[in-house]
Design a protein around this motif. Structure first.
Motif, mmCIF file in Angstrom:
data_model
loop_
_atom_site.group_PDB
_atom_site.id
_atom_site.type_symbol
_atom_site.label_atom_id
_atom_site.label_comp_id
_atom_site.label_asym_id
_atom_site.label_seq_id
_atom_site.Cartn_x
_atom_site.Cartn_y
_atom_site.Cartn_z
ATOM 1 N N ASN A 77 0.836 -1.196 0.000
ATOM 2 C CA ASN A 77 0.000 0.000 0.000
ATOM 3 C C ASN A 77 0.876 1.254 0.000
ATOM 4 O O ASN A 77 1.768 1.385 0.837
ATOM 5 C CB ASN A 77 -0.918 -0.020 1.229
ATOM 6 N N ASP A 78 0.624 2.141 -0.963
ATOM 7 C CA ASP A 78 1.442 3.359 -1.068
ATOM 8 C C ASP A 78 1.143 4.334 0.075
ATOM 9 O O ASP A 78 1.878 5.301 0.265
ATOM 10 C CB ASP A 78 1.175 4.041 -2.424
ATOM 11 N N SER A 164 -12.585 3.561 -1.792
ATOM 12 C CA SER A 164 -12.185 4.691 -2.632
ATOM 13 C C SER A 164 -12.109 4.337 -4.111
ATOM 14 O O SER A 164 -11.969 5.216 -4.942
ATOM 15 C CB SER A 164 -10.828 5.212 -2.156
HETATM 16 P P1 H2U Z 1 -9.813 1.253 -0.201
HETATM 17 O O1 H2U Z 1 -10.604 1.900 -1.241
HETATM 18 O O2 H2U Z 1 -10.486 0.053 0.405
HETATM 19 O O3 H2U Z 1 -9.324 2.243 0.797
HETATM 20 O O4 H2U Z 1 -8.500 0.623 -0.879
HETATM 21 C C1 H2U Z 1 -7.660 1.307 -1.745
HETATM 22 C C2 H2U Z 1 -6.276 1.268 -1.146
HETATM 23 O O5 H2U Z 1 -5.341 1.424 -2.199
HETATM 24 C C3 H2U Z 1 -6.065 2.403 -0.162
HETATM 25 O O6 H2U Z 1 -5.688 1.874 1.075
HETATM 26 C C4 H2U Z 1 -4.312 2.251 -1.774
HETATM 27 C C5 H2U Z 1 -4.945 3.219 -0.799
HETATM 28 O O7 H2U Z 1 -4.001 3.617 0.178
HETATM 29 N N1 H2U Z 1 -3.739 2.901 -2.951
HETATM 30 C C6 H2U Z 1 -2.392 2.768 -3.224
HETATM 31 O O8 H2U Z 1 -1.668 2.126 -2.459
HETATM 32 N N2 H2U Z 1 -1.855 3.337 -4.342
HETATM 33 C C7 H2U Z 1 -2.583 4.079 -5.229
HETATM 34 O O9 H2U Z 1 -2.049 4.551 -6.204
HETATM 35 C C8 H2U Z 1 -4.032 4.309 -5.006
HETATM 36 C C9 H2U Z 1 -4.625 3.649 -3.808
#
Ligand code: H2U
Ligand code: ZN
Length: 362
Positions: A77-78, A164
């Motif tokens: 996760n970024d 999201s």
């Molecule tokens: P949720 O919509 O359940 O929050 O999951 C999307 C996740 O994806 C969120 O935790 C990660 C967001 O931090 N994300 C990334 O790591 N990189 C991205 O470029 C977009 C979203």
């Protein structure tokens, strides 16, 4: 005074996993609704969206590019809530203070894209594709269980639920301590095992299979029920019928039938209000005993643990009317109108075939 009937009269039910009570008020189920109605989010999505951060081949917010993946794809996760390397606390007042207590926590967060298809949620995937997601969950548990006592795999689905991005995906957060709810389930299952010499949730699954009052669907290895103590209107608990402490213990047949029951359950969910049904779901299983001295390890004996998944959907009476946990629920305890038996009956009676696929071959 007439005789007490659980379908007509207010009563409380006890949740032995959380030691919380829920107030059930079936006499209230027909009350009119003039409250908030959510906008319906039913746009048709493309199989690949050039603007989606999770689609194959696209660049994420971090600037990193996703490979041209097919099937499930896992990445760090970024915007992780947990960090792998955190400085360990010095022994300070905050570990012993009665009122201002804290502790450090290390961990890692990953995103699990279910497949390259931007427009196919779990119930719209084939069983083999769902099985591939289960295999990835198992691999992640195996890998991260070496380093962390708790690995939380979950899916937060639907904009109404704070998700999201519509690209079907889940997440995992692994951490160096047992979070609050798993710690509570560890304690209550351990106490039950010590008092009754059997696993609480295995005994529960057997009782539900016998009663058939709250069962939504079942197969050779799994049963999905609206639990007796459910607080969300269409909450479900997915349980193995045999003793299984952790996802990594599932054999091939159990994994295959898990793919099958996940498809049936999520299809019924979508069919309930003919919408892509929002929920938060996640797995609870025995904590791991990591081979890392810096991580808080759990006690070795895990016979009290039974693997299970919780599904917590927010919808109440249509695709646009959700339940709010507010007022009495914030201040006293959860409350529901529809009985768990009525909720189970509604889900059980829905077709196993997805409403969007009706009229299409296969
Ligand atoms: P949720 O919509 O359940 O929050 O999951 C999307 C996740 O994806 C969120 O935790 C990660 C967001 O931090 N994300 C990334 O790591 N990189 C991205 O470029 C977009 C979203
Ligand atoms: Zn996408």
């Amino acid at each position: 005074m007439s005789q007490f009937k659980p379908n007509n009269h207010p009563h409380r039910r006890y949740n032995p996993l959380t030691q919380e009570w829920v107030l059930v008020s079936p006499q209230r189920a027909k009350r009119p609704w003039q409250g908030r109605v959510e906008p319906l989010d039913e746009q048709t999505l493309p199989a690949h969206d050039p603007n989606c951060y999770l689609c194959a081949g696209n660049t994420r917010v971090s600037g990193e590019r996703n490979p041209a993946y097919q099937g499930p794809y896992v990445f760090k996760n970024d915007f992780a809530a947990l960090m792998d390397d955190v400085p360990t606390y010095e022994q300070t007042d905050s570990q012993t203070d009665n009122l201002f207590r804290s502790e450090c926590v290390a961990g890692t967060s990953r995103v699990i894209c279910f497949s390259e298809q931007h427009n196919r949620t779990l119930p719209e995937l084939g069983e083999e594709s769902i099985a591939a997601v289960i295999e990835v969950w198992c691999q992640q548990y195996r890998e991260l269980g070496q380093r962390f006592p708790w690995v939380q795999v979950f899916e937060n689905k639907g904009a109404i639920n704070g998700c999201s991005n519509p690209h079907p995906h889940g997440q995992l957060w692994a951490c160096s301590t047992l979070p609050t709810l798993p710690a509570c389930e560890d304690r209550t299952q351990r106490d039950y095992f010590e008092n009754h010499q059997q696993s609480m949730l295995l005994a529960y699954a057997q009782r539900e299979c016998e009663a058939q009052q709250r069962v939504i669907c079942q197969n050779d290895n799994w049963v999905a029920v609206v639990p007796y103590w459910a607080s969300w209107p269409f909450e479900t608990l997915l349980l193995p019928i045999a003793a299984v402490a952790q996802m990594t213990d599932l054999d091939g047949a159990q994994k295959a039938s898990l793919a099958s029951i996940l498809k049936v359950l999520t299809t019924k969910y979508d069919n309930l209000f003919q919408t892509s049904f929002p929920y938060s779901m996640g797995w609870h299983g025995a904590p791991f005993v990591p081979n890392n001295n810096h991580i808080k390890s759990t006690k070795g004996d895990q016979r009290h643990w039974q693997l299970h998944a919780h599904f917590y959907p927010p919808l109440l009476r249509s695709a646009t009317v959700r339940k709010f946990m507010v007022g009495y629920e914030m201040l006293c305890e959860a409350q529901r109108d529809l009985t768990p038996e009525e909720a189970a009956e509604r889900l059980r009676s829905l077709p196993d075939r997805h409403y969007k696929s009706v009229g299409k071959p296969g």
